[in-house]
Design a protein around this motif. Structure first.
Motif, PDB file in Angstrom:
ATOM      1  N   THR A  40      34.538  46.515  41.353  1.00 32.16           N
ATOM      2  CA  THR A  40      34.641  45.074  41.590  1.00 32.16           C
ATOM      3  C   THR A  40      34.939  44.340  40.290  1.00 32.16           C
ATOM      4  O   THR A  40      35.797  43.447  40.249  1.00 32.16           O
ATOM      5  N   TRP A  41      34.235  44.704  39.245  1.00 29.21           N
ATOM      6  CA  TRP A  41      34.476  44.066  37.945  1.00 29.21           C
ATOM      7  C   TRP A  41      35.911  44.310  37.478  1.00 29.21           C
ATOM      8  O   TRP A  41      36.587  43.394  37.009  1.00 29.21           O
ATOM      9  N   THR A  42      36.367  45.537  37.617  1.00 26.42           N
ATOM     10  CA  THR A  42      37.714  45.898  37.168  1.00 26.42           C
ATOM     11  C   THR A  42      38.773  45.097  37.918  1.00 26.42           C
ATOM     12  O   THR A  42      39.730  44.601  37.318  1.00 26.42           O
ATOM     13  N   ALA A  44      38.250  42.228  39.894  1.00 30.71           N
ATOM     14  CA  ALA A  44      38.049  40.776  39.927  1.00 30.71           C
ATOM     15  C   ALA A  44      38.376  40.094  38.603  1.00 30.71           C
ATOM     16  O   ALA A  44      38.788  38.931  38.602  1.00 30.71           O
ATOM     17  N   ARG A  45      38.234  40.794  37.494  1.00 32.48           N
ATOM     18  CA  ARG A  45      38.465  40.124  36.207  1.00 32.48           C
ATOM     19  C   ARG A  45      39.931  39.738  35.997  1.00 32.48           C
ATOM     20  O   ARG A  45      40.226  38.868  35.189  1.00 32.48           O
ATOM     21  N   ASP A  46      40.841  40.371  36.719  1.00 37.15           N
ATOM     22  CA  ASP A  46      42.269  40.076  36.566  1.00 37.15           C
ATOM     23  C   ASP A  46      42.813  39.189  37.681  1.00 37.15           C
ATOM     24  O   ASP A  46      44.007  38.892  37.688  1.00 37.15           O
ATOM     25  N   LEU A  54      34.369  33.015  44.144  1.00 34.49           N
ATOM     26  CA  LEU A  54      33.431  33.205  43.034  1.00 34.49           C
ATOM     27  C   LEU A  54      31.984  33.136  43.513  1.00 34.49           C
ATOM     28  O   LEU A  54      31.145  33.955  43.119  1.00 34.49           O
ATOM     29  N   GLY A  58      29.842  36.373  43.688  1.00 39.27           N
ATOM     30  CA  GLY A  58      28.696  36.388  42.790  1.00 39.27           C
ATOM     31  C   GLY A  58      27.407  36.748  43.501  1.00 39.27           C
ATOM     32  O   GLY A  58      26.590  37.536  42.990  1.00 39.27           O
ATOM     33  N   THR A 143      39.933  35.142  48.409  1.00 32.75           N
ATOM     34  CA  THR A 143      40.897  35.145  47.304  1.00 32.75           C
ATOM     35  C   THR A 143      42.307  35.361  47.835  1.00 32.75           C
ATOM     36  O   THR A 143      43.237  34.648  47.435  1.00 32.75           O
TER      37      THR A 143
END
Length: 149
Positions: A40-42, A44-46, A54, A58, A143
């Motif tokens: 998810t981090w990988t 969502a950060r882009d 968000l 979150g 998104t």
């Protein structure tokens, strides 16, 4: 060996097996939750995330972190010294012989309480993982749909 002794031995073995099964399930679920968090981090950060994504994402991530905490609590060693090797570590050789030959029913009861605690943490972690995962999916849909707040 009497039938009662055989039944106690079988119950003792069953409880120990259930504890081992819980630990194995917990390890697998912890790896899964870690992979979902990292993935998810990988991803969502882009992405250009909108406010609803968000917020929902979150909350989903927070639930997954909570699930990981419950899983870690479940596999945390219980070294209270009441059953098995933690108890034996506090005894002399003679006391160990007495303890091992002692009341198996009390050991079964103590180990059963430990197993129920582990299963309860595992169950709650699974529930949090399901809800957190659903919220992450909803965040992805928000998104992709471009919903704005």
């Amino acid at each position: 060996m009497s039938a009662a002794d055989r039944n106690l031995s079988a119950a003792h073995a069953e409880v120990k097996t259930e504890i081992a099964r819980t630990d194995a399930k917990t390890a697998l679920l912890l790896a899964f939750v870690g992979a979902v968090l990292a993935g998810t981090w990988t991803i969502a950060r882009d992405l250009p995330l909108n406010r609803p994504a968000l917020v929902v994402g979150g909350v989903g991530l927070a639930l997954l972190v909570g699930a990981a905490g419950l899983l870690l609590r479940s596999v945390r060693p219980n070294l209270s010294g009441r059953h098995g090797f933690p108890l034996w570590a506090t005894l002399t050789a003679e006391e160990i012989s007495t303890a091992v030959g002692g009341d198996l029913a009390a050991d079964i009861a103590g180990l059963s309480r430990l197993a129920v605690t582990k299963f309860t943490c595992l169950r709650r972690a699974v529930d949090l993982t399901q809800v957190g995962g659903a919220l992450l999916i909803l965040a992805a849909l928000l998104t992709l749909g471009g919903a704005a707040w």
